[in-house]
Design an enzyme around this catalytic site. Structure first.
Site, PDB file in Angstrom:
ATOM      1  N   HIS A 302       0.902  -1.201  -0.089  1.00  0.00           N
ATOM      2  CA  HIS A 302       0.013  -0.090   0.125  1.00  0.00           C
ATOM      3  C   HIS A 302       0.923   1.181   0.079  1.00  0.00           C
ATOM      4  O   HIS A 302       0.638   2.091  -0.808  1.00  0.00           O
ATOM      5  CB  HIS A 302      -0.882  -0.134   1.375  1.00  0.00           C
ATOM      6  N   GLU A 303       1.694   1.223   0.946  1.00  0.00           N
ATOM      7  CA  GLU A 303       2.654   2.408   0.903  1.00  0.00           C
ATOM      8  C   GLU A 303       3.475   2.690  -0.127  1.00  0.00           C
ATOM      9  O   GLU A 303       3.850   3.939  -0.740  1.00  0.00           O
ATOM     10  CB  GLU A 303       3.348   2.194   2.276  1.00  0.00           C
TER      11      GLU A 303
END
Ligand SMILES: [Zn+2]
Length: 839
Positions: A302-303
């Site tokens: 996600h990051e």
């Protein structure tokens, strides 16, 4: 009056570049700084408005060439300035001329509470970290703190020379002068303020060999370098997967992942310096459980996805936060599955859907895209609607237009806006062009109105009639009015149709076709009981469809359209299953019944839970078999807790207690997947006490062990619960772990009573330990209340606290509780009869 859009700074001054100098010694209570901001003044003005929160400005100057005009912070904010939002007005003795100039400011600041620039004492050492999203860069430096103002930053840090520091870009120079060192970092590419980051402390750095040219490292508090194995293994393939999806290399010069011992969020995508809670990055392979393995991979992905979506291309304003978060959530699922299909993260995203709908069907639900005019509104937007609903809608669009067209659209969007800002329309336009379909028209009906549709199906011969209406929860009016319409991609088994009007008819070639094949459509379906029964019989349907059936069946109970007994009948048909997607819904189902009708003391309910879940557990046992599928390890952890705490199945409780005791002696002796549940069960029945859990917590440097200790502490009954919560106030439990501790167990009436009493007693003391973010979302706990007096008492507590930005969570909590109370009345006698019959 100031000319401005609501919530935005006036467009009088445009920043072009920052040079920031900070002196940060985490042992001292203050930090200081100076900044030179190259700006462009659009009109002559004697005053400039910018952001600075809890900073004491010493000097203020405007400069051009050798001309300097000294200013000062206005003693009184001008009309229209919002000091509670951290706006500061700089007054100058004369009108500043338009054109380019520099603003030079010096200041002193105090560390904030897990936001802005904050310090942490960990393992006897001091550290400083930053967390600027959404609007806390202003707690560290005076700046124009808006995501649309994307410019390069040069940072230099002066720190004690025995500490180290890292920032968004590589170090350029280091100058050690006695006790202090000044470290200069390379200038960043254009960044919004919320993506700036640095950290100061005693770290170990672990290099991560990768196949790309970008240097990748893990930066961890000294002593934890042995826990970086899984992250190091995951990082290069995840970056590669993303590079190949986006068709662009990783955008920054280096990539550091930092483990932060006290962190209010899960993780933060700062460009080139991504920060994580320890447990979302670090793991000892001996104690790492399957669910957390997937979670680490997911949060990393996600990051990392944000480095393109959010960082390289940034939303122009917070109303499009979903562009960042929905996309990163959706992309993470795809990237994790591409790397390790067995982690099944796309399935996990689908399994989050009921949690999303529980918020989305409330009258107070907001649109995914909604005007943001205050910091509080920006902070509220970090919820399941922005992340998971947005991701589920993107997944539905991808399914509708096809993976290739979707990816082409995404790439075109990135190409067009790289290093700049964009709005949702820009992405829609790119998807329209790539697919030659009206994606804009379709997606707007899901983004710009709250709630979700229910598709009602009826069949006559080969003709299926579809009709749409807003899905509603019993006791509440749906958020979208009765006339609301969606453009819904419906997949009735064998037929795809875009249901744009009120109703449509399709021809099918079978009886009782599946109403949402693949379960990619973001809608509830409703059919008659016979059709549901026919779907339940079918073994040829996939995991998503079978799991979705249980989800839809509960949705009908929650809407007041089916009695709880019919739902129990359906649960029984799935007893003994060991697929994660089914077992998760079985456990949810049991949880819904208990929380709504408060059945924790009911022996008949205990028997029902054992009847439904014991066969699954008996197939799997406590301990992992060799070569066991990952799914089974997750399933085992899912069924243990309801079996131990609701069913109180003797063998399960006994086995759990034995393992909890072994764990207290040596965590590596217990299978990681069952450890947390065993400690919780053992704590609940009084077999492990507060003292032993405190001792476990105190010596836990391994995040798995810390989480297990917290799980036990959260499950302590009676006075133990109270004393466990006290540990947050003394700092024995980390401030970041308050939510984990407090939110656990609130479905049980007794735990709730104790917890709410504790909260009322310690509200102000607790507030001093927590970032504001905690209290903006905490009132959601109102949703567990099962009676009006209980709800009103807790509501009064939150209302009296006047937390800016918490209004929505209070409304949501109250609505959830109103629904729960209505459902409780609606199903009470039916469920009573059903439980009697099982006796
Ligand atoms: Zn994110």
């Amino acid at each position: 009056m100031l000319q401005r859009s609501p919530g935005r700074l006036p467009d009088l001054v445009v920043p072009r570049r920052y040079q920031v100098e900070l002196t940060v010694d985490p042992e001292r209570p203050h930090f200081s700084g100076e900044v030179v901001i190259e700006v462009e003044l659009r009109r002559p003005t004697p005053r400039i408005l910018l952001h600075a929160r809890d900073l004491r400005l010493h000097t203020v100057a405007w400069r051009r060439g050798d001309q300097t005009i000294e200013g000062r912070p206005a003693a009184q904010a001008p009309e229209g300035a919002s000091t509670e939002e951290g706006e500061v007005c700089l007054d100058f003795p004369e009108r500043l001329p338009p054109g380019p100039a520099t603003l030079c400011l010096t200041w002193e600041g105090t560390y904030a509470q897990l936001s802005g620039l904050y310090r942490v004492r960990h393992g006897g050492r001091w550290y400083a970290f930053t967390q600027f999203e959404a609007a806390d860069a202003r707690r560290c430096l005076p700046c124009f703190d808006e995501p649309g103002l994307k410019v390069p930053f040069s940072l230099a840090l002066t720190i004690p020379s025995d500490l180290d520091a890292f920032a968004n870009t590589p170090e350029r120079a280091r100058d050690v002068q006695g006790a202090y060192a000044r470290i200069e970092f390379e200038e960043t590419p254009p960044l919004p303020t919320y993506l700036l980051a640095f950290c100061v402390g005693t770290f170990a750095t672990v290099r991560c060999p990768g196949s790309t040219d970008v240097p990748m490292r893990l930066i961890v508090p000294e002593g934890l370098e042995g826990m970086t194995g899984f992250a190091r293994e995951a990082l290069p393939p995840l970056v590669e997967t993303l590079e190949s999806y986006f068709g662009r290399p990783y955008p920054y010069e280096k990539l550091d992942l930092v483990a932060v011992p006290e962190f209010a969020m899960g993780a933060m995508e700062n460009a080139g310096l991504v920060t994580f809670r320890e447990e979302l990055l670090l793991a000892d392979p001996k104690t790492l459980d399957e669910a957390r393995r997937r979670r680490i991979a997911e949060v990393m992905a996600h990051e990392l996805a944000h480095q393109w979506f959010g960082n390289l291309v940034t939303m122009a304003w917070w109303d499009d936060l979903w562009l960042n978060e929905a996309f990163a959530t959706w992309m993470a699922a795809k990237a994790v599955d591409a790397w390790r299909p067995e982690l099944a993260q796309r399935l996990e995203l689908f399994l989050q859907r009921p949690r999303v709908v529980a918020t989305d069907a409330l009258p107070s639900a907001r649109c995914i895209r909604q005007p943001v005019q205050t910091v509080g509104e920006a902070e509220q937007a970090f919820d399941a609607l922005t992340y998971e609903k947005g991701a589920l809608v993107l997944e539905m669009i991808e399914r509708w237009i096809g993976e290739d067209a979707f990816r082409r659209g995404v790439r075109a969007y990135l190409d067009a806006h790289a290093w700049g800002n964009a709005r949702a329309e820009d992405l829609f336009g790119a998807l329209d062009a790539a697919s030659q379909e009206d994606v804009s028209g379709l997606i707007r009906t899901f983004l710009d109105q709250p709630g979700l549709p229910e598709v009602v199906l009826s069949q006559e011969g080969t003709t299926v009639t579809l009709e749409q209406r807003p899905y509603r929860l019993l006791g509440l009016t749906p958020p979208a009015g009765e006339g609301a319409r969606w453009r819904i991609p419906v997949e009735v088994e064998g037929r795809r149709v875009l249901l744009a009007g009120q109703r449509a008819q399709v021809e099918v070639d079978r009886l009782c076709p599946h109403p949402n094949l693949g379960e990619y459509g973001y809608y509830r379906y409703r059919t008659d009981a016979e059709w549901m029964g026919c779907l339940a019989e079918r073994k040829d349907l996939g995991a998503r469809e079978r799991s979705g059936l249980l989800e839809n069946a509960w949705a009908q109970v929650a809407a007041g359209a089916a009695p709880p007994s019919a739902f129990v009948d359906l649960l029984e048909r799935f007893r003994g299953e060991i697929a994660r997607s089914i077992v998760e819904r079985l456990c949810d189902g049991v949880g819904h019944l208990q929380a709504t009708w408060q059945l924790e003391e009911d022996g008949r309910f205990a028997a029902l839970v054992a009847h439904l879940l014991l066969p699954t557990f008996e197939r799997l046992g406590f301990d992992a078999a060799a070569e066991e599928p990952a799914d089974h390890r997750v399933v085992r952890s899912l069924v243990l807790l309801p079996l131990g705490s609701f069913a109180r199945a003797p063998d399960v409780v006994e086995g759990a207690v034995e393992r909890a005791r072994a764990y207290l002696k040596d965590p590596s002796r217990v299978s990681p997947d069952v450890a947390r549940a065993c400690l919780a069960i053992a704590a609940r029945v009084g077999a492990v006490d507060l003292a032993s859990l405190r001792a476990l917590l105190a010596r836990a440097s391994d995040p798995s062990v810390r989480l297990a200790a917290l799980s036990g502490l959260a499950a302590l009954p009676g006075a133990g619960r109270r004393r466990a919560l006290d540990l947050v106030l003394t700092g024995e439990v980390r401030a970041q772990d308050f939510r984990t501790l407090f939110l656990t167990g609130l479905h049980v009436a007794e735990t709730r009573r104790i917890s709410f009493e504790w909260l009322a007693e310690h509200f102000e003391a607790l507030r001093a330990t927590q970032p504001e973010f905690t209290f903006i979302h905490l009132p959601l706990v109102l949703g567990w209340c099962t009676s009006e007096p209980e709800r009103d008492r807790v509501r009064a507590l939150f209302e009296a606290a006047r937390i800016p930005g918490a209004e929505r969570a209070i409304r949501q909590g109250v609505e959830r509780s109103t629904h729960r109370i209505a459902l409780r009345r609606f199903g009470a006698s039916d469920l009573e009869q059903r439980l009697e019959a099982t006796r």
